[in-house]
Design an enzyme around this catalytic site. Structure first.
Site, mmCIF file in Angstrom:
data_model
loop_
_atom_site.group_PDB
_atom_site.id
_atom_site.type_symbol
_atom_site.label_atom_id
_atom_site.label_comp_id
_atom_site.label_asym_id
_atom_site.label_seq_id
_atom_site.Cartn_x
_atom_site.Cartn_y
_atom_site.Cartn_z
ATOM 1 N N CYS A 1 3.159 -32.690 -58.322
ATOM 2 C CA CYS A 1 2.467 -33.524 -58.913
ATOM 3 C C CYS A 1 3.387 -33.478 -60.412
ATOM 4 O O CYS A 1 4.196 -32.247 -60.462
ATOM 5 C CB CYS A 1 1.241 -33.147 -59.334
ATOM 6 S SG CYS A 1 0.667 -31.545 -59.842
ATOM 7 N N HIS B 1 5.154 -21.232 -61.548
ATOM 8 C CA HIS B 1 5.712 -22.365 -61.855
ATOM 9 C C HIS B 1 6.617 -22.752 -62.983
ATOM 10 O O HIS B 1 6.317 -23.353 -63.821
ATOM 11 C CB HIS B 1 4.446 -23.507 -61.796
ATOM 12 C CG HIS B 1 4.695 -25.026 -62.065
ATOM 13 N ND1 HIS B 1 5.870 -25.524 -61.545
ATOM 14 C CD2 HIS B 1 3.981 -25.960 -62.757
ATOM 15 C CE1 HIS B 1 5.756 -26.840 -61.814
ATOM 16 N NE2 HIS B 1 4.761 -27.150 -62.404
ATOM 17 N N CYS C 1 7.988 -31.774 -64.148
ATOM 18 C CA CYS C 1 7.686 -30.595 -62.976
ATOM 19 C C CYS C 1 8.486 -31.160 -61.458
ATOM 20 O O CYS C 1 8.646 -30.342 -60.819
ATOM 21 C CB CYS C 1 6.081 -30.704 -62.714
ATOM 22 S SG CYS C 1 5.132 -30.053 -63.929
#
Length: 389
Positions: free
Chosen positions: A376, A346, A89
């Protein structure tokens, strides 16, 4: 040693899984933002020292160095090199960090960083037997869109829980209620919708030809606490994490144009003054940005009292609220002031470019200040960057 400046940042609107961008290849999405970053600033692409792009999947059309293929598809000369990085991510934040280090070390003057992800187009993969003709058994097929696959059995079992199960664990550890998570999600949708209506995102957005989106496809301005409260928990029988208070599966791309002081004949948006990385146990991955941001601020010579706002990627509401509890100096009103990933989306490899780019544009709109962009990362890592103007 040169400082690193953000001269521009662009992104596509983020599409939902199977939505408006699902028909666009990830290398084509990357090319859209790469081309736009050069054209908007009047930059001759031949001056780009390197293209560094993040991509978390790399199992399908984004295989074999999507950064290089994106640059070629963007029409850049073949002399412009490209490298793809993967920190899941945080891949686009990693790309920006690596680019800024190259500039500060004097190895480059202009770097185009960013990231891309098409979670809609991520393929299924089949595990291959080590034997050419296995006598028994059937191959296992894995969905590469998100999550664990082909896990090494030597890893601790409690470390290989899903990110959703980890979000449930954080809600329990930090006493974060379902109501608090739903309220946070509702705020994300409302703030994002209001920002789009006010034109806040206009400067950052580049449309994808043939798949124009009026705005980020996941924003639900008409959602309510009642609607969010009616959704079932996904990761535990009596849990609190739902599809409504978590980020979704998305497609999109982002680009951040980095340069040394005076590298471009335009005023930069912001300067990168601090970077931080931190790792913690994979089963509580969502709080790693806390220490990453603390370290980035220390390296920038700043304190939380000097921070004007924070862009924190909202993987889950519980994860974001846990970070807020661990940042007692941060006013919650200064977190994700224009919405976050729960509403915006996302797309894994692209999100870091979105939060850094938006922070830089917001500093320019304000005429100055200090911002933190933090994210994160699954398997227990966090990254953060401090920007100033």
């Amino acid at each position: 040693m040169s400082a690193t400046y953000v001269y521009d940042a662009v992104r596509t609107p983020f599409g939902r899984a199977g939505g408006a961008l699902s028909g666009i290849r990830p290398d084509d999405l990357a090319a859209v933002v790469m081309r736009a970053a050069a054209e908007r600033t009047g930059l001759d692409p031949a001056r780009i020292d390197d293209v560094i792009f993040g991509d978390a999947n790399q199992a399908g059309e984004d295989n074999r160095n999507v950064a290089r293929f994106g640059a070629l598809l963007a029409g850049f000369p073949s002399s412009v090199s490209g490298v793809t990085v993967n920190r899941l991510c945080g891949s686009a934040v990693e790309a920006v960090i690596q680019g800024s280090r190259a500039i500060e070390a004097g190895d480059a003057e202009i770097i185009l960083a960013g990231g891309v992800e098409s979670m809609s187009r991520a393929p299924f993969v089949v595990e291959k037997s080590p034997k050419p003709w296995p006598a028994t058994g059937n191959p296992t097929m894995w969905n590469t869109s998100i999550g664990w696959r082909m896990v090494n059995p030597a890893l601790r079992e409690d470390w290989t829980i899903s990110n959703g199960a980890s979000a449930e664990k954080l809600a329990e550890i930090y006493d974060i209620s379902r109501e608090a998570q739903d309220e946070f999600a509702l705020r994300s949708h409302r703030q994002a919708a209001e920002a789009w209506e006010a034109g806040v995102y206009d400067r950052e957005i580049v449309q994808v030809e043939g798949a124009e989106l009026a705005r980020d496809e996941g924003i639900r301005p008409d959602t309510t606490l009642e609607k969010l409260g009616g959704l079932r928990a996904l990761f535990a029988k009596d849990g609190s994490v739902t599809a409504g208070n978590a980020s979704s599966i998305n497609d999109g791309a982002s680009a951040v144009l980095l340069g040394a002081e005076g590298a471009l004949d335009i005023e930069p948006l912001a300067r990168i003054t601090g970077r931080g990385v931190f790792g913690n146990d994979p089963d509580v991955f969502g709080i790693a940005p806390v220490e990453a941001a603390n370290r980035a601020l220390a390296r920038a010579g700043r304190t939380w009292a000097e921070v004007d706002f924070v862009e924190l990627n909202e993987a889950f509401a519980s994860q974001s609220l846990a970070c807020l509890k661990l940042w007692p100096e941060l006013d919650p009103a200064n977190l994700n002031i224009h919405g976050g990933a729960i509403a915006i989306g996302h797309p894994l490899g692209a999100s870091g470019g979105r939060i850094i780019g938006h922070a830089a544009h917001e500093l320019a709109r304000r005429g100055g200040g200090v911002a933190v962009a933090a994210i994160c990362i699954g398997v227990g890592q966090g990254l953060a960057v401090v920007l100033e103007r």
